[in-house]
Design an enzyme around this catalytic site. Structure first.
Site: not given
Ligand SMILES: *Cc1c(COP(=O)(O)O)cnc(C)c1O
Length: 410
Positions: A212, A114, A60, A187
């Protein structure tokens, strides 16, 4: 320990473990599936705890497999430090937490973040007395006015907005953040460090849902925060240690493996997306195509400043001529190759209906204000042969056409 040697139960627990490190360095990082680490003496353990000697203690707090991925993403983002978490949401939470907000502080967020990020701001940070204001980050003058008005401690945007795919002028937003002495979180999920390096453009944190593009194969979840300044690392590690949403070692391995083909995938995906966007922009059943590189997109030189040329990302959003939820569902149901899935950035082409998925929690009125209509479908373009992707979308558009007196069999 008698002469008969160790009992079967003891052997089951200890046999084969904690041998010397293997001769020969593995060419890729092994999966260190261990929760904890041992040392030859307590004096050494004490030194590692005290930070006087380098070493791992407890997964952790850090793990070599995860650290290898963190280092890779840090290098790709040109940052000073990186920390991985169990999901993109956990990473966003950590990045916001690292801004050390006090109750009463304001976060200024891009209005088309998002959906879950917006919820995180209002529901989690809001419950600690942290306020959220929103602005259209694509209107730099309006953003600056809003920032001067609300005096935010943090600005948050996405490199390419979701789902309308507007490119953020990161350098201009960073300038505003500096002017009002706010931290700036980007992000970077939709673009990946291959297409954009937000820290180089002035952001303080670049955050990823590694679920992603970084992993790219829809088989793992993860998140990473990269900080421009090393001073943020202790707080990022603190969230890891105390909130505990760490990235698992198996996931770290999968994401690190995915990363190796990021540019190869992205080159194909972006080229496919460009062809698809071009095709769709003259399709009679599509009233509007959102894609940063189209001739109709305003401010295309911004795209060139922010994204790696000639790419414009691999997401394409379309609004159907028949702008209803029913039409969107009919179209999506008629697809036979493209996958209906709540994600993006995978090797296969996938489609999502923002109004009922990523932006479901938003009020219908607010969605319409933002331009997220019922007939809007977001396409994440994969690495398949582009002719096959286009053919599938074409047949689905034809087959699902309603309102024109056509009988739809299915
Ligand atoms: C999917 C996504 C998130 C969240 O990510 P997770 O891995 O599902 O927690 C945050 N920001 C964007 C732009 C995303 O496409």
């Amino acid at each position: 320990m008698g002469k008969k040697g160790l009992g079967i139960n003891t052997q089951l627990v200890h046999a084969g473990e904690r041998g010397a490190p293997p001769q020969g360095k593995p060419v890729s990082t092994p999966i260190y599936a261990t929760a904890t680490f041992t040392y030859d003496s307590m004096a050494e353990v004490d030194q590692v705890f005290a930070g006087e000697q380098q070493g791992y203690i407890y997964t952790r707090y850090g793990n070599p497999t995860v650290a290898a991925l963190e280092e890779a993403v840090r290098v790709l983002e040109a940052g000073a430090a990186a920390c991985a978490y169990s999901t993109g949401m956990a990473a966003l939470h950590a990045a916001i937490f690292a801004c050390e907000l006090a109750p009463g502080a304001t976060i200024l967020a891009s209005q088309d973040l998002y959906g879950a990020t917006i919820d995180l701001l209002y529901k989690i940070f809001g419950s600690y007395g942290i306020k959220t204001a929103t602005a259209d980050f694509s209107d730099v003058a309006a953003l600056r006015a809003k920032a001067l008005e609300v005096g935010p401690r943090v600005l948050i945007a996405e490199t390419i907005s979701n789902p309308l795919l507007k490119v953020c002028d990161i350098a201009a937003c960073a300038e505003i953040a500096r002017e009002v002495r706010a931290r700036f979180i980007v992000d970077n999920t939709f673009t990946s460090p291959y297409l954009c390096q937000p820290l180089k453009l002035g952001a303080d944190f670049s955050v990823h849902s590694a679920t992603k593009y970084l992993s790219g194969h829809a088989d793992v979840m993860g998140g990473v925060v990269v900080a421009r300044d090393e001073v943020d690392l202790p707080t990022l590690i603190g969230v890891m240690k105390l909130v505990g949403g760490i990235l698992g070692v198996w996931e770290a391995h999968e994401i690190h493996r995915g990363l190796k083909t990021l540019s190869v995938r992205m080159d194909r995906q972006c080229a496919n997306a460009a062809s698809l966007a071009e095709y769709l922009s003259s399709h009679s059943r599509v009233s509007r195509v959102h894609y940063p590189a189209l001739a109709t997109t305003p401010n295309r030189d911004l795209m060139k400043r922010v994204l790696r040329s000639p790419h414009a990302g691999a997401l394409v959003s379309i609004e159907l001529q028949e702008n209803t939820r029913e039409a969107a569902f009919r179209f999506m149901d008629a697809l036979t190759l493209c996958v209906r899935s709540t994600s993006l950035g995978d090797v296969f082409t996938s489609v999502l209906h923002p109004a009922t998925a990523s932006h479901r929690e938003m009020s219908p009125k607010r969605r319409l204000q933002l331009g997220i209509t019922e007939g809007l479908v977001r396409i994440s373009v994969g690495i398949e042969d582009v002719a096959d992707i286009i053919e599938d979308i074409q047949q689905a558009l034809e087959k699902s056409a309603g309102g024109g007196g056509r009988v739809v069999y299915s």
